[in-house]
Each structure stands twice: as C-alpha cells, then as structure tokens.
Scaffold this active site. Sequence first.
Site, PDB file in Angstrom:
ATOM      1  N   ASP A  47      -8.612  -3.806  -1.512  1.00  0.00           N
ATOM      2  CA  ASP A  47      -9.105  -3.569  -3.083  1.00  0.00           C
ATOM      3  C   ASP A  47      -8.161  -4.995  -3.538  1.00  0.00           C
ATOM      4  OD1 ASP A  47     -10.174  -1.866  -1.707  1.00  0.00           O
ATOM      5  OD2 ASP A  47      -8.771  -0.343  -2.741  1.00  0.00           O
ATOM      6  N   TRP A  71      -5.893  -2.663   8.409  1.00  0.00           N
ATOM      7  CA  TRP A  71      -5.120  -2.301   7.753  1.00  0.00           C
ATOM      8  C   TRP A  71      -4.347  -1.572   8.893  1.00  0.00           C
ATOM      9  CZ3 TRP A  71      -3.456   2.246   7.185  1.00  0.00           C
ATOM     10  CH2 TRP A  71      -3.436   2.739   6.067  1.00  0.00           C
ATOM     11  N   PHE A 107      -0.483   1.756  -2.563  1.00  0.00           N
ATOM     12  CA  PHE A 107      -1.514   1.549  -2.326  1.00  0.00           C
ATOM     13  C   PHE A 107      -2.248   1.154  -3.837  1.00  0.00           C
ATOM     14  CE2 PHE A 107      -3.116   5.039   0.897  1.00  0.00           C
ATOM     15  CZ  PHE A 107      -2.593   4.639   1.871  1.00  0.00           C
ATOM     16  N   ARG A 168      -4.784   8.799  -5.760  1.00  0.00           N
ATOM     17  CA  ARG A 168      -4.670   7.810  -5.468  1.00  0.00           C
ATOM     18  C   ARG A 168      -5.328   7.155  -7.213  1.00  0.00           C
ATOM     19  NH1 ARG A 168      -6.468   8.845  -0.659  1.00  0.00           N
ATOM     20  NH2 ARG A 168      -9.494   8.188  -0.218  1.00  0.00           N
ATOM     21  N   ASP A 169      -4.801   5.932  -6.541  1.00  0.00           N
ATOM     22  CA  ASP A 169      -5.459   4.796  -7.451  1.00  0.00           C
ATOM     23  C   ASP A 169      -5.304   4.320  -9.378  1.00  0.00           C
ATOM     24  OD1 ASP A 169      -5.854   4.513  -5.175  1.00  0.00           O
ATOM     25  OD2 ASP A 169      -8.059   4.276  -4.831  1.00  0.00           O
ATOM     26  N   GLU A 224     -12.823   6.863  -5.604  1.00  0.00           N
ATOM     27  CA  GLU A 224     -11.523   5.675  -5.330  1.00  0.00           C
ATOM     28  C   GLU A 224     -11.457   4.809  -6.027  1.00  0.00           C
ATOM     29  OE1 GLU A 224     -10.066   5.309  -1.231  1.00  0.00           O
ATOM     30  OE2 GLU A 224     -12.504   4.559  -1.251  1.00  0.00           O
ATOM     31  N   TRP A 307     -15.272  -0.951   4.125  1.00  0.00           N
ATOM     32  CA  TRP A 307     -14.993  -0.276   5.140  1.00  0.00           C
ATOM     33  C   TRP A 307     -15.631   0.262   6.468  1.00  0.00           C
ATOM     34  CZ3 TRP A 307     -10.184  -0.003   5.053  1.00  0.00           C
ATOM     35  CH2 TRP A 307      -9.163  -0.380   3.600  1.00  0.00           C
TER      36      TRP A 307
END
Length: 501
Positions: A47, A71, A107, A168-169, A224, A307
């Site tokens: 990302d 990853w 992250f 997240r994010d 996300e 992914w």
Amino acid sequence: MKQTERAKALSYTLALANEYVKEHAPLLDRSKRPSYHLTPEIGWMNDPNGFCRFQGQYHLFWQYNPFSPKWNTMYWGHAVSHDLVKWSYLPIALAPDKPYDWGYGCFSGTAYEENGMLHLMYTCVDEDAVQQQALAVSEDGIHFTKYERNPVLPVSKVPEIFPVKEFRDPFLFRQGDRYYALIGTKTDACGNIALYRSINMKRWKYVGKLFEGDEGGLNRGAYECPALLRLADKDVLLYSAQFLPTDGERFVNIHSAVYAVGSLDIATGKFTTESIGEVDGGFDFYAPQTVVSEDGRHILIAWMQMWDRDYVTAPEGYVGKMTLPRECSLVNGKLRQVPIREIEAYRQNKCEAADFMLEDGEQKIEDFAGTKTEISFTLKIGTAGRAGIKLFQGVGCELSVYYDRVRSCVTLDRGNCGAVIQGAFPETDFRTRSVAILPDGDELRFRIFLDRTGVEVFLNGGDAVMSANANPEDGAESVSFFAEDGNAQIKDAVKYDIIVK
C-alpha cells in the site's frame, strides 16, 4: 513491557534496516524492472502511505519489508519527487521498534502537514495482532519521532462492534477547527468505515459508523485504506474492500478498490451514497491514496499489484510497484482518471501511423515496438466483432486489449503473455478482465502505457481504466492492431518512448 523472542527477532531498528538496503540493493539486477513506475529498492512493497506535498516536494511512503520480497513485519519505505514521475529514494521512515508495533509492524496510514511539521498517522500492530493508531512527526520530512504517548487511538476507544484485529489504515484530514480520521474496519455484517474526531491529533473521540456499502451485496471482509476527496461539489470516498462479491464485470478480483460518490455529514459521521463504482477494472490496483498538487489537481496513486496472487518478480529480489499517478475528476457522477500531464515531458521518439483499415486480420506496426512506451489511437469499430491492439508480441507471446461488440465491453487478455499469473480461490479467471463501456458513436479512444512488466489502459479520456501486471518473454516487444469477424479502422495512432533516467 518485556520483549519476547519473536518481538526481538522482528523489531529491527531503522539503522539496521537502512544498512541492509544500502548493502544489498545494489546487488540486484534492475535490467527488467519498470522504468517509470516506482518500485522498492529491494524487498516487498504494498500500500502507498502518506502521499503528500511537503517542503516543495511530493512525498510517498509505502508498506515495506526490506529484508525479503515477501510480506512480513511492516516498515514504511520512502521516496520523494518533484514531478511524480522521477523518484528518489530516502531512508526508511518508520520501523517496528516500539512495544505497540514490534509484533506485526507499522501498517498503513496517511500524512498531514501543519506549521512546518509533517505528521504521520499509522496503524501500529502488536504481537497479538491488535491494531491501534499511532502518530509520528518530523521537521525535515525524513527523520520521524514517534509520539511518546502512543497509541493515540488505543483499543479502549474502539466500540465493541468493530474487531480490534480489523481496525486500521487511518486517513487523517482537517475540517474547520477539528481533525478527523477515517478508519477501515468491519462489523459482523459487512465492511465498514469508522469516523473519529480530535482537537489535536493526539486524543480521539468516536463519531460514528460512516459507511456500510451495498456494492453488489454485503462482503465478509474489511474496508481497508479509506480516503476522502472533494470533486465537483461532491464527496468521493475511496476504500479497498476485501472479498467483495462480483457484480457483472465489476469487482471480479478477490479484493477491489471502490469509490462512492455522495455527501458526508461530518457532525453525525454518516456518508449518504448516490453512486458506487470500481476505481480500476484491471487485475492489479489496490489501496489508492490521493494528494492535491500545487496547482489544485487531485492526484491518485495505488499499489499496482493484488493480494493472493503469484508474485513473479520475487526471484529478482523485489515485489510491488506503484501505478502511474493519475489526475482525477468527477464527470456525470463517475470518477474519471487521466495520466498526470508531467509524464509528457518524458516522451521521446514520436512515431505515427497513418489511418488504416483492418480487414478481418492483423497489421504489425514496426515503429510502435517497445516495452517502455505510450501508445494512443482511436478505434472506429466498423463491422468487426472484436478489434483492438496486441502488445508484448513475441514468439507465442502477446497481451491483447480489444473492444467486444457482443458484450459491449473492452477486454484485457494477458493469458498468452508468458506464464499466467495465478491466484487464490474464489477468483478463477486469471487471464482476462473487462469493463463495460459505450463507444462515442462508433469510436473508442485508447491511451496505453507499457512499462516492461505491466500495462495501464485509459479509455475514452479516462472514463474507464484497466491496470495489469504482465510476464512477457524476453524480446517480446512488437505491436499489432487487429480485427476479427469484420472490418475496423485505426485513426490517429501515435507512439512515444517514455525515457526516465
């Protein structure tokens, strides 16, 4: 907090990570890498993060594992550019070196400049995979100091409806005298986005559930990498939805980048949706972020990868690249994307092909050969059932992009372009992607960018875009136009080499 053995093994310092890159990156073979799409010096990239302007330059960070093309525990890679085409690498910006992030790392997140300071808000993930939000600041845009009271948005501030391992994010922005953060998450029912408010970026209050999408049916994964921009007096919400159900030609990848057009009520934290679309209809596009240029353009960039797929560049010591940045606008309620105009400064060796007919066959254009090129043309469809262009042509190798009259769509087929890039179930088609599009009368306009291992296709001035990685054979660089089951005409065909040194 005492560091466990796992944490000790994973919590490399910035100094060690940067030294590893300095020592090992020069040893990699770069002869087959993209030339004008940003790739990591070494290791894994996903990302884009913290896309911003600061002290006269564009800064781009990304999810980074410098030690392997896989990853793993995440760092933040970092590069800068004056024109969004030619990038210079900077030292790694963030490392998992605190108890709240030394488990799974740093992250995704965003950047915000204020009073000469650059603030990074990111998701810190501990050894139990608990996801909280942290803050880091910098005076020079290179060296960052984490806030001593991180995490600034701890699990204690997360409502029970949101799982703390799927939270997240953060997307950080300001409106009026308050700061706001969008957080990607999910509930038991579907993906979701939470809205938080703060007076100082250090203490946050939950506002509400911002958004529950209905794009093709409820999905079981998180939303996300949310982002928000204002286009044509509308709010445009971007997010990347895990495991989104397929809807016709839309959302065919196992995960999808989505945009929602509507309006945000900042007081209640509710987003009212007017329309929903897919940002990119190709194979490889995820986690878009945006920045406003100095002259007011909204610029978008994304991870040009997906992914749960094979990563064919891993043997070369790296995985991942960014898309060519794009200028965004909203036209008739739909997101339009065109390549940034700065790319035109890197054009060389212009070649043109006179208007010509295709009579149920194929015509090679010798001067259009290449793998680091821009090709544009108008297709007059005529009577052909299918018509378009073949790229990366070699012995038994080609990638085709064509209009299909029966299905009223443009299809990108990479199934014959080297070894097919495979992926995970439930995705089953790893050869083709299509976007539904209406010709302008009898014509479609194509603008295509090739960069060694990938292609980006812009249709009708950005009404639709398709991005795809490819795995062409060595020497596969010829270009042909073709028509099947009838006749077609190629007009205004132009090719440039794109040279970035």
